[in-house]
Design a protein around this motif. Structure first.
Motif, mmCIF file in Angstrom:
data_model
loop_
_atom_site.group_PDB
_atom_site.id
_atom_site.type_symbol
_atom_site.label_atom_id
_atom_site.label_comp_id
_atom_site.label_asym_id
_atom_site.label_seq_id
_atom_site.Cartn_x
_atom_site.Cartn_y
_atom_site.Cartn_z
ATOM 1 N N GLU A 20 0.797 -1.173 0.080
ATOM 2 C CA GLU A 20 -0.032 0.023 0.031
ATOM 3 C C GLU A 20 0.969 1.387 -0.018
ATOM 4 O OE1 GLU A 20 -4.097 0.612 2.230
ATOM 5 O OE2 GLU A 20 -2.535 1.038 3.721
ATOM 6 N N ILE A 21 1.990 1.348 0.848
ATOM 7 C CA ILE A 21 2.761 2.261 0.884
ATOM 8 C C ILE A 21 3.510 2.648 -0.544
ATOM 9 C CG2 ILE A 21 4.676 3.301 1.848
ATOM 10 C CD1 ILE A 21 3.821 1.932 4.611
ATOM 11 N N VAL A 25 3.316 5.943 -2.613
ATOM 12 C CA VAL A 25 4.327 6.633 -2.611
ATOM 13 C C VAL A 25 4.750 7.167 -4.324
ATOM 14 C CG1 VAL A 25 6.949 7.015 -2.236
ATOM 15 C CG2 VAL A 25 5.371 6.183 -0.642
ATOM 16 N N ASN A 28 0.788 8.104 -6.714
ATOM 17 C CA ASN A 28 0.245 9.457 -6.407
ATOM 18 C C ASN A 28 1.002 10.596 -7.332
ATOM 19 O OD1 ASN A 28 -2.448 9.283 -5.214
ATOM 20 N ND2 ASN A 28 -1.249 8.209 -3.511
ATOM 21 N N PRO A 29 2.130 10.701 -6.897
ATOM 22 C CA PRO A 29 2.830 11.929 -7.413
ATOM 23 C C PRO A 29 3.208 11.715 -9.056
ATOM 24 C CG PRO A 29 3.953 11.076 -5.297
ATOM 25 C CD PRO A 29 3.082 10.211 -5.758
ATOM 26 N N ARG A 118 -14.339 10.741 -5.598
ATOM 27 C CA ARG A 118 -13.339 11.737 -5.555
ATOM 28 C C ARG A 118 -13.684 12.530 -6.839
ATOM 29 N NH1 ARG A 118 -7.569 8.789 -4.547
ATOM 30 N NH2 ARG A 118 -7.057 10.890 -4.200
ATOM 31 N N PHE A 159 -10.975 15.567 -2.748
ATOM 32 C CA PHE A 159 -10.333 14.487 -1.916
ATOM 33 C C PHE A 159 -8.950 14.086 -2.343
ATOM 34 C CE2 PHE A 159 -9.979 10.431 -0.341
ATOM 35 C CZ PHE A 159 -10.959 10.150 0.833
ATOM 36 N N THR A 160 -7.759 14.610 -1.936
ATOM 37 C CA THR A 160 -6.442 14.548 -2.343
ATOM 38 C C THR A 160 -5.995 13.428 -1.432
ATOM 39 O OG1 THR A 160 -6.303 16.691 -3.095
ATOM 40 C CG2 THR A 160 -4.467 15.523 -3.065
ATOM 41 N N MET A 165 -9.437 9.675 10.901
ATOM 42 C CA MET A 165 -8.370 8.835 11.490
ATOM 43 C C MET A 165 -7.718 7.882 10.262
ATOM 44 S SD MET A 165 -10.351 7.182 14.669
ATOM 45 C CE MET A 165 -9.444 5.762 14.721
ATOM 46 N N ARG A 166 -8.495 7.570 9.314
ATOM 47 C CA ARG A 166 -8.111 6.886 8.027
ATOM 48 C C ARG A 166 -7.448 7.538 6.880
ATOM 49 N NH1 ARG A 166 -9.127 1.447 8.380
ATOM 50 N NH2 ARG A 166 -7.284 1.181 6.840
ATOM 51 N N GLY A 167 -7.356 8.982 7.273
ATOM 52 C CA GLY A 167 -6.605 9.905 5.968
ATOM 53 C C GLY A 167 -5.414 9.506 5.845
ATOM 54 N N LEU A 173 4.860 14.607 3.774
ATOM 55 C CA LEU A 173 5.784 13.866 2.841
ATOM 56 C C LEU A 173 5.379 13.700 1.187
ATOM 57 C CD1 LEU A 173 8.598 12.423 2.351
ATOM 58 C CD2 LEU A 173 7.427 10.332 3.122
ATOM 59 N N THR A 178 5.644 15.509 -4.051
ATOM 60 C CA THR A 178 5.031 15.846 -5.560
ATOM 61 C C THR A 178 5.301 17.242 -5.836
ATOM 62 O OG1 THR A 178 2.813 14.632 -4.708
ATOM 63 C CG2 THR A 178 2.505 16.170 -6.511
HETATM 64 C C1 HEM Z 1 0.766 12.805 -3.272
HETATM 65 C C2 HEM Z 1 0.938 12.097 -2.574
HETATM 66 C C3 HEM Z 1 -0.286 11.158 -1.696
HETATM 67 C C4 HEM Z 1 -1.582 11.154 -1.735
HETATM 68 C C5 HEM Z 1 -2.468 11.984 -3.013
HETATM 69 C C6 HEM Z 1 -2.163 10.207 -0.885
HETATM 70 C C7 HEM Z 1 -3.488 9.989 -0.857
HETATM 71 C C8 HEM Z 1 -3.948 9.017 0.078
HETATM 72 C C9 HEM Z 1 -5.418 8.787 0.302
HETATM 73 C C10 HEM Z 1 -6.662 9.518 -0.522
HETATM 74 C C11 HEM Z 1 -5.766 7.927 1.163
HETATM 75 C C12 HEM Z 1 -6.787 7.293 1.574
HETATM 76 C C13 HEM Z 1 -7.638 8.087 2.649
HETATM 77 C C14 HEM Z 1 -8.955 7.587 3.113
HETATM 78 O O1 HEM Z 1 -8.955 6.259 3.104
HETATM 79 O O2 HEM Z 1 -9.672 8.272 3.595
HETATM 80 C C15 HEM Z 1 -4.174 7.598 1.554
HETATM 81 C C16 HEM Z 1 -3.809 6.377 2.560
HETATM 82 C C17 HEM Z 1 -2.685 6.221 2.985
HETATM 83 N N1 HEM Z 1 -1.512 6.782 2.489
HETATM 84 FE FE1 HEM Z 1 -1.274 8.231 1.192
HETATM 85 N N2 HEM Z 1 -1.213 9.698 -0.193
HETATM 86 C C18 HEM Z 1 0.208 10.233 -0.615
HETATM 87 C C19 HEM Z 1 1.391 10.035 -0.274
HETATM 88 C C20 HEM Z 1 1.665 8.934 0.665
HETATM 89 C C21 HEM Z 1 2.916 8.475 1.399
HETATM 90 C C22 HEM Z 1 4.312 9.255 0.618
HETATM 91 C C23 HEM Z 1 2.987 7.670 2.314
HETATM 92 C C24 HEM Z 1 3.936 6.914 2.844
HETATM 93 C C25 HEM Z 1 5.388 7.016 2.978
HETATM 94 C C26 HEM Z 1 1.407 7.316 2.349
HETATM 95 C C27 HEM Z 1 0.959 6.400 3.101
HETATM 96 C C28 HEM Z 1 -0.416 6.006 3.282
HETATM 97 C C29 HEM Z 1 -0.852 4.967 3.921
HETATM 98 C C30 HEM Z 1 0.015 3.964 4.709
HETATM 99 C C31 HEM Z 1 -2.339 5.146 4.004
HETATM 100 C C32 HEM Z 1 -3.635 4.243 4.560
HETATM 101 C C33 HEM Z 1 -3.835 4.668 5.795
HETATM 102 C C34 HEM Z 1 -5.242 4.066 6.487
HETATM 103 O O3 HEM Z 1 -5.696 2.998 5.624
HETATM 104 O O4 HEM Z 1 -5.333 4.282 7.790
HETATM 105 N N3 HEM Z 1 0.726 8.147 1.397
HETATM 106 N N4 HEM Z 1 -3.368 8.237 1.076
#
Ligand code: HEM
Length: 221
Positions: A20-21, A25, A28-29, A118, A159-160, A165-167, A173, A178
């Motif tokens: 997922e990570i 990572v 998205n960018p 979204r 919705f970016t 809690m789950r955002g 970072l 990006t």
């Molecule tokens: C432009 C970059 C990024 C965007 C647009 C983005 C966007 C998102 C979105 C929309 C979600 C889901 C939120 C939800 O379920 O309500 C998410 C979850 C998550 N993101 Fe990002 N993300 C980005 C970068 C990153 C990076 C750099 C990391 C880690 C190094 C990361 C780790 C995670 C993780 C672990 C989750 C799951 C959280 C959970 O389920 O509780 N994201 N991200």
């Protein structure tokens, strides 16, 4: 581990988190800047504006550094506009409401599966003028009042990163990666459409968030 030393996550769950990570990572960018560049090549005035603004802040004799990011409002507005129009997935990941909740006009009973569109938010005609148009100015009103443009959207007009809690736990970072990637590419190269192409075909692929046809462009250092 819990108090007895028993692992709380299985190997399978750890692998799923790592996966997922990696998706978060990389996809998205990259997806964001590919769409932003494609849109901007079709609107060369936005590309020129972005270059001019970067030259005003950074000049031509050094690379963009992280400390420049707060001043790169136009670049961030372009990235935000690409997130608004072309989110990496059409819906938020599914969640479940843990209590009865009211959001806007909606009553959401405890235990409901909740999935946010979204695309629906980003193109909502009640919120955005000309929602189908790529216009970085959509995000510059606050900046004209002296505020910095940021990629997250606490008011959920798009919705970016999600919220709560789950955002996304790595908003800072993700925003930095990006912005740095995009700003350095804009600053370091002259971008143009190859002569036999005319304009970029902005058709999305079927069932994937990427452009249907690979983005072929000319980059001159
Ligand atoms: C432009 C970059 C990024 C965007 C647009 C983005 C966007 C998102 C979105 C929309 C979600 C889901 C939120 C939800 O379920 O309500 C998410 C979850 C998550 N993101 Fe990002 N993300 C980005 C970068 C990153 C990076 C750099 C990391 C880690 C190094 C990361 C780790 C995670 C993780 C672990 C989750 C799951 C959280 C959970 O389920 O509780 N994201 N991200």
């Amino acid at each position: 581990m819990d108090d007895n030393g028993t692992p709380l996550l299985s190997a399978g769950e750890i692998k799923a988190q790592v996966n997922e990570i990696l998706i978060a990572v990389l996809d998205n960018p990259l997806n964001n800047l590919e769409w932003a560049l494609a849109e901007m090549l079709n609107k060369p005035e936005t590309l020129q504006m972005a270059r001019d603004k970067l030259d005003n802040v950074v000049g031509k004799h050094r690379l963009i550094e992280e400390f420049d990011v707060p001043q790169l409002n136009y670049t961030k507005a372009c990235a935000r506009e690409a997130f608004r129009l072309h989110p990496v997935a059409p819906f938020s990941p599914p969640h479940e409401s843990v209590t009865d909740t009211i959001v806007g006009d909606y009553f959401i009973p405890k235990g409901s599966p909740v999935i946010v569109s979204r695309v629906g938010l980003g193109r909502n005609t009640k919120v955005w003028d000309e929602p189908g148009e790529f216009r970085p100015e959509h995000h510059l009103q606050d900046c004209n009042k002296g505020e910095e443009v940021v990629l997250e959207e606490p008011d959920l007009r798009l919705f970016t990163f999600g919220r709560g809690m789950r955002g996304c736990p790595r908003v800072v970072l993700g925003s930095l990666m990006t912005t740095m990637l995009f700003a350095r590419l804009l600053h370091g190269f002259d971008w143009s459409i190859s002569t036999n192409q005319g304009t970029i075909d902005l058709c999305p692929g079927r069932g994937v968030p990427f452009l249907a046809k690979p983005l072929l462009v000319v980059a001159k250092p």
